[in-house]
Design a protein around this motif. Structure first.
Motif, PDB file in Angstrom:
ATOM      1  N   SER A 103       0.855  -1.187   0.000  1.00 21.70           N
ATOM      2  CA  SER A 103       0.000   0.000   0.000  1.00 21.70           C
ATOM      3  C   SER A 103       0.893   1.239   0.000  1.00 21.70           C
ATOM      4  O   SER A 103       1.760   1.400   0.854  1.00 21.70           O
ATOM      5  CB  SER A 103      -0.895  -0.004   1.235  1.00 21.70           C
ATOM      6  OG  SER A 103      -1.710   1.143   1.249  1.00 21.70           O
ATOM      7  N   GLU A 143      -2.946   3.720  -2.959  1.00 22.43           N
ATOM      8  CA  GLU A 143      -3.084   2.596  -3.886  1.00 22.43           C
ATOM      9  C   GLU A 143      -2.662   1.307  -3.185  1.00 22.43           C
ATOM     10  O   GLU A 143      -1.716   1.289  -2.404  1.00 22.43           O
ATOM     11  CB  GLU A 143      -2.209   2.801  -5.131  1.00 22.43           C
ATOM     12  CG  GLU A 143      -2.580   4.022  -5.937  1.00 22.43           C
ATOM     13  CD  GLU A 143      -3.910   3.851  -6.641  1.00 22.43           C
ATOM     14  OE1 GLU A 143      -4.217   2.737  -7.109  1.00 22.43           O
ATOM     15  OE2 GLU A 143      -4.662   4.847  -6.706  1.00 22.43           O
ATOM     16  N   THR A 144      -3.371   0.231  -3.475  1.00 26.15           N
ATOM     17  CA  THR A 144      -3.059  -1.066  -2.893  1.00 26.15           C
ATOM     18  C   THR A 144      -2.858  -2.076  -4.015  1.00 26.15           C
ATOM     19  O   THR A 144      -3.571  -2.058  -5.009  1.00 26.15           O
ATOM     20  CB  THR A 144      -4.202  -1.539  -1.976  1.00 26.15           C
ATOM     21  OG1 THR A 144      -4.392  -0.559  -0.960  1.00 26.15           O
ATOM     22  CG2 THR A 144      -3.877  -2.856  -1.321  1.00 26.15           C
TER      23      THR A 144
END
Length: 83
Positions: free
Chosen positions: A24, A28-29
Motif C-alpha cells: 500500500s 493505492e493497494t
C-alpha cells in the motif's frame, strides 16, 4: 538404513518458493511477489515416538525484478507422525 534414537534431532533445509505481499502506497493497494530462496535450521524434540516439538528459523531472500528483500522467520510448532 541407519536409525536415530535421540529425542533431539537437528536439521537443515534449503529450498525455493514464491513470496507475495500486499503493498500500500499513496492510497493505492496492490500485490507484489518475487521468487524466494529459503535456508533454515532447527531442532525436532520428540516427546514420544509420534509426537514432538519443532523449533527453528528460516532465512528467506527474494530474487528477480521485485527481489532484494531478506527476512528471518522464527517458528515453533508441534508435529504428529504416523511412523
Amino acid at each position: 538404513m541407519g536409525t536415530n534414537h535421540s529425542r533431539v534431532v537437528p536439521y537443515v533445509k534449503f529450498g525455493m518458493g514464491y513470496m507475495e505481499a500486499l503493498v500500500s502506497a499513496g492510497g493505492e493497494t496492490g500485490h507484489e511477489g518475487a521468487p524466494t530462496l529459503v535456508a533454515g535450521a532447527g531442532l525436532r524434540t520428540y516427546l514420544s515416538h509420534h509426537v514432538g516439538i519443532d523449533a527453528g528459523a528460516m532465512v528467506m531472500h527474494n530474487i528477480g525484478n521485485n527481489g532484494g528483500g531478506t527476512a528471518i522467520v522464527p517458528a515453533v510448532g508441534f508435529f504428529f507422525q504416523s511412523k
